[in-house]
Scaffold this active site. Structure first.
Site, PDB file in Angstrom:
ATOM      1  N   GLU A   1      -5.040  -7.468   9.529  1.00 26.14           N
ATOM      2  CA  GLU A   1      -5.032  -7.070   8.206  1.00 26.14           C
ATOM      3  C   GLU A   1      -4.530  -7.679   7.809  1.00 26.14           C
ATOM      4  O   GLU A   1      -4.032  -9.180   7.968  1.00 26.14           O
ATOM      5  CB  GLU A   1      -3.938  -5.947   8.923  1.00 26.14           C
ATOM      6  CG  GLU A   1      -3.852  -5.141   7.158  1.00 26.14           C
ATOM      7  CD  GLU A   1      -2.004  -3.726   7.534  1.00 26.14           C
ATOM      8  OE1 GLU A   1      -1.803  -3.878   8.142  1.00 26.14           O
ATOM      9  OE2 GLU A   1      -2.413  -3.583   6.335  1.00 26.14           O
TER      10      GLU A   1
ATOM     11  N   ASP B   1      -2.488  -9.234   4.915  1.00 24.74           N
ATOM     12  CA  ASP B   1      -1.872  -9.962   4.971  1.00 24.74           C
ATOM     13  C   ASP B   1      -2.117 -11.214   5.480  1.00 24.74           C
ATOM     14  O   ASP B   1      -0.784 -11.605   5.401  1.00 24.74           O
ATOM     15  CB  ASP B   1      -0.512  -9.128   4.925  1.00 24.74           C
ATOM     16  CG  ASP B   1       0.215  -8.154   5.333  1.00 24.74           C
ATOM     17  OD1 ASP B   1      -1.454  -7.849   6.701  1.00 24.74           O
ATOM     18  OD2 ASP B   1       0.868  -7.304   6.351  1.00 24.74           O
TER      19      ASP B   1
ATOM     20  N   HIS C   1       1.060  -1.047   0.129  1.00 22.77           N
ATOM     21  CA  HIS C   1       0.089  -0.104  -0.358  1.00 22.77           C
ATOM     22  C   HIS C   1       0.777   1.271   0.231  1.00 22.77           C
ATOM     23  O   HIS C   1       0.464   2.249   0.686  1.00 22.77           O
ATOM     24  CB  HIS C   1      -1.010   0.308   1.292  1.00 22.77           C
ATOM     25  CG  HIS C   1      -0.735  -0.553   2.534  1.00 22.77           C
ATOM     26  ND1 HIS C   1       0.250   0.482   3.340  1.00 22.77           N
ATOM     27  CD2 HIS C   1      -0.625  -1.168   3.287  1.00 22.77           C
ATOM     28  CE1 HIS C   1       0.352  -0.505   4.539  1.00 22.77           C
ATOM     29  NE2 HIS C   1      -0.361  -1.385   4.454  1.00 22.77           N
TER      30      HIS C   1
ATOM     31  N   HIS D   1       6.793 -10.713   9.346  1.00 25.58           N
ATOM     32  CA  HIS D   1       7.106 -10.881   7.976  1.00 25.58           C
ATOM     33  C   HIS D   1       9.125 -10.192   8.323  1.00 25.58           C
ATOM     34  O   HIS D   1       9.447 -10.151   9.349  1.00 25.58           O
ATOM     35  CB  HIS D   1       6.971  -9.037   7.652  1.00 25.58           C
ATOM     36  CG  HIS D   1       5.560  -9.032   7.494  1.00 25.58           C
ATOM     37  ND1 HIS D   1       4.831  -9.067   6.561  1.00 25.58           N
ATOM     38  CD2 HIS D   1       4.776  -7.627   8.059  1.00 25.58           C
ATOM     39  CE1 HIS D   1       3.521  -8.422   6.903  1.00 25.58           C
ATOM     40  NE2 HIS D   1       3.792  -8.000   7.384  1.00 25.58           N
TER      41      HIS D   1
ATOM     42  N   TYR E   1      10.799  -0.550   7.406  1.00 24.61           N
ATOM     43  CA  TYR E   1       9.290  -0.972   8.176  1.00 24.61           C
ATOM     44  C   TYR E   1       9.107   0.294   9.287  1.00 24.61           C
ATOM     45  O   TYR E   1       7.663   0.215   9.164  1.00 24.61           O
ATOM     46  CB  TYR E   1       9.341  -2.365   9.094  1.00 24.61           C
ATOM     47  CG  TYR E   1       8.002  -3.491   8.542  1.00 24.61           C
ATOM     48  CD1 TYR E   1       7.689  -4.320   7.837  1.00 24.61           C
ATOM     49  CD2 TYR E   1       7.162  -3.655   9.954  1.00 24.61           C
ATOM     50  CE1 TYR E   1       6.282  -4.235   7.859  1.00 24.61           C
ATOM     51  CE2 TYR E   1       6.410  -3.441  10.289  1.00 24.61           C
ATOM     52  CZ  TYR E   1       5.668  -4.634   9.470  1.00 24.61           C
ATOM     53  OH  TYR E   1       4.325  -4.901   9.496  1.00 24.61           O
TER      54      TYR E   1
ATOM     55  N   HIS F   1      -3.585 -10.215  13.913  1.00 22.89           N
ATOM     56  CA  HIS F   1      -4.004  -9.175  13.363  1.00 22.89           C
ATOM     57  C   HIS F   1      -4.874  -9.505  12.616  1.00 22.89           C
ATOM     58  O   HIS F   1      -4.435 -10.258  11.581  1.00 22.89           O
ATOM     59  CB  HIS F   1      -2.350  -8.781  12.941  1.00 22.89           C
ATOM     60  CG  HIS F   1      -2.098  -7.551  12.712  1.00 22.89           C
ATOM     61  ND1 HIS F   1      -2.948  -5.950  12.867  1.00 22.89           N
ATOM     62  CD2 HIS F   1      -1.205  -6.701  11.921  1.00 22.89           C
ATOM     63  CE1 HIS F   1      -3.026  -5.141  11.909  1.00 22.89           C
ATOM     64  NE2 HIS F   1      -1.722  -6.009  10.933  1.00 22.89           N
TER      65      HIS F   1
ATOM     66  N   HIS G   1       0.390  -2.763  15.012  1.00 17.28           N
ATOM     67  CA  HIS G   1      -0.054  -1.283  14.831  1.00 17.28           C
ATOM     68  C   HIS G   1      -1.171  -0.948  14.439  1.00 17.28           C
ATOM     69  O   HIS G   1      -2.110   0.023  13.722  1.00 17.28           O
ATOM     70  CB  HIS G   1       0.828  -0.708  13.156  1.00 17.28           C
ATOM     71  CG  HIS G   1       0.065  -1.737  12.075  1.00 17.28           C
ATOM     72  ND1 HIS G   1      -0.315  -0.910  11.287  1.00 17.28           N
ATOM     73  CD2 HIS G   1       0.559  -2.703  11.783  1.00 17.28           C
ATOM     74  CE1 HIS G   1       0.036  -1.717  10.659  1.00 17.28           C
ATOM     75  NE2 HIS G   1      -0.536  -2.973  10.402  1.00 17.28           N
TER      76      HIS G   1
ATOM     77  N   ASP H   1       3.268  -7.887  13.752  1.00 19.70           N
ATOM     78  CA  ASP H   1       4.090  -7.267  12.078  1.00 19.70           C
ATOM     79  C   ASP H   1       4.675  -6.033  13.481  1.00 19.70           C
ATOM     80  O   ASP H   1       6.028  -5.920  12.309  1.00 19.70           O
ATOM     81  CB  ASP H   1       3.248  -6.253  12.217  1.00 19.70           C
ATOM     82  CG  ASP H   1       2.588  -6.075  10.764  1.00 19.70           C
ATOM     83  OD1 ASP H   1       2.587  -7.390  10.190  1.00 19.70           O
ATOM     84  OD2 ASP H   1       1.263  -5.308  11.013  1.00 19.70           O
TER      85      ASP H   1
HETATM   86 FE1  FEO Z   1      -0.257  -4.841   9.425  1.00 17.85          FE
HETATM   87 FE2  FEO Z   1       2.110  -6.692   7.931  1.00 17.85          FE
HETATM   88  O1  FEO Z   1       0.048  -6.430   8.548  1.00 17.85           O
END
Ligand code: FEO
Length: 387
Positions: free
Chosen positions: A80, A82, A24, A222, A191, A78, A144, A163
């Site tokens: 989100e 991903d 994004h 990640h 990051y 989380h 986050h 994250d």
């Molecule tokens: Fe907040 Fe890796 O997603």
């Protein structure tokens, strides 16, 4: 599918996004990975999933270890997508699996998906026994997203913080000591600067919460798993969250006919003369997410644009909008630029730097092409400000 045992009976079963180049708007030239972890004990636990288009990859890795239908718990650290994007497909197979999430995690999941089962809500201090190991949960709101939490396995001294501590790196290596430290550290900083930066206060709280835990491995969602540089990355997070500043400047600008660039170089010369580190970054060729990595630890942020149609160049406007959203703290700003007749760009830049919370040096404006005497004035004025 290759699965990687990160601790005895605990496996990395994630997906590698080799071709990801933008997350994004955050430039990811090295791609990324979505790290899911499978804990095989009396109960079988999957911690997080992967982006929906990498479901098959994750599934293959899990299926090479166990029958995926036997998963007992799916931890959603989380919401989100991903990390939760493969949840709907997984639930079709894992009929008996219980979903575990924070209270905000439950809310988020229900707004993303039609779940066919209730969510087991956990809070900081809650634990779930899974055999010889247990899972302990630490909510980390706004690190986050409101739902973010970490899962900790005390028997393994293993922290799975989603994250937090992540880096956008696609690689077949899984551990920090298998890659060059400078690269991982740089990607972890990028990051932090582009994802975590607005939430320094919440990061400090989260670090306080995990400081009581005995951690010898941090496995984020990640990039590489920290096993050799745990103390280093925790120290870096603490310093970033506290707003550590280096005596360093970022000069981010764009130019039409080279005049604003001439001012930018004069500003650079001042910092150089002072023996300070400075980065001269033309926004027409430097991505804003890379500029933010430089901003993270810089004390002075100088932003320049000529005036075009009563405003600043769109590249500069995009950078300022992005930086303002990320709310870097404790910075000193300097607006500069050339103009022909109106000269509004510099005032507009200065206003945004002020709204971002920066203290300000006196702005620098020069009409048309700044002559040597004007450049000398700029040089002297800034030199005085830096005394
Ligand atoms: Fe907040 Fe890796 O997603």
């Amino acid at each position: 599918m290759r699965k990687i045992e990160i601790k005895k009976g605990i496996y990395w079963v994630g997906g590698i996004d080799w071709n990801l180049r933008s997350f994004h708007g955050y430039l990811t030239p090295k791609g990324s990975s979505y790290n899911a972890y499978l804990v095989v004990d009396e109960k079988i636990v999957l911690v997080d999933t992967v982006k929906h288009y990498l479901f098959d990859e994750m599934y293959g890795r899990i299926a090479s270890l166990i029958d995926p239908a036997k998963i007992d718990y799916i931890i959603c650290n989380h919401v989100e997508m991903d990390h939760s994007g493969s949840l709907p497909d997984l639930l079709k197979i894992c009929k008996k699996a219980e979903i575990i999430a924070s209270q905000n995690g439950e809310k988020g999941l229900l707004m993303h998906y039609d779940l066919d089962r209730p969510v087991h809500i956990v809070n900081t201090g809650d634990t779930v026994k899974i055999g010889k190991r247990s899972l302990a949960f630490v909510t980390m709101p706004m690190v986050h997203w409101p739902d973010s939490m970490a899962t900790y396995i005390p028997e393994e001294k293993l922290l799975l913080p989603n994250d937090a501590f992540g880096q956008h790196i696609a690689s077949c290596e899984r551990f920090d000591d298998e890659c060059e430290w400078a690269i991982i550290q740089r990607e972890a900083a990028k990051y932090y600067a582009n994802i975590v930066l607005p939430y320094g206060a919440q990061v400090r709280k989260a670090l306080e919460a995990v400081s009581n835990l005995d951690v010898e491995m941090i496995a984020p969602s990640h990039g590489l798993i920290w096993r050799t540089h745990v103390k280093d990355i925790v120290r870096s997070y603490r310093e970033w969250a506290e707003g550590r500043q280096a005596n360093k400047a970022v000069i981010a600008y764009d130019t039409m006919w080279g005049s604003t660039e001439k001012i930018a170089k004069a500003i650079y010369d001042v910092f150089e003369k002072k023996g300070m580190s400075a980065s001269l970054l033309n926004l027409s060729g430097t991505h804003i997410s890379d500029v933010m990595t430089e901003v993270l630890e810089a004390k002075y942020i100088c932003v320049g644009s000529p005036t075009l149609n009563n405003g600043m160049l769109p590249t500069v406007a995009a950078f300022l909008t992005y930086m303002k959203g990320l709310s870097p703290r404790n910075k000193t700003g300097l607006a500069f630029g050339s103009y022909g007749w109106g000269g509004q760009s510099v005032d507009q830049i200065e206003n945004i730097l002020k709204e971002t919370g920066f203290t300000l040096f006196e702005k620098i404006k020069a009409q048309y092409i700044p002559k040597e005497n004007i450049i000398s004035e700029i040089f002297e004025k800034l030199e005085r400000s830096l005394l």
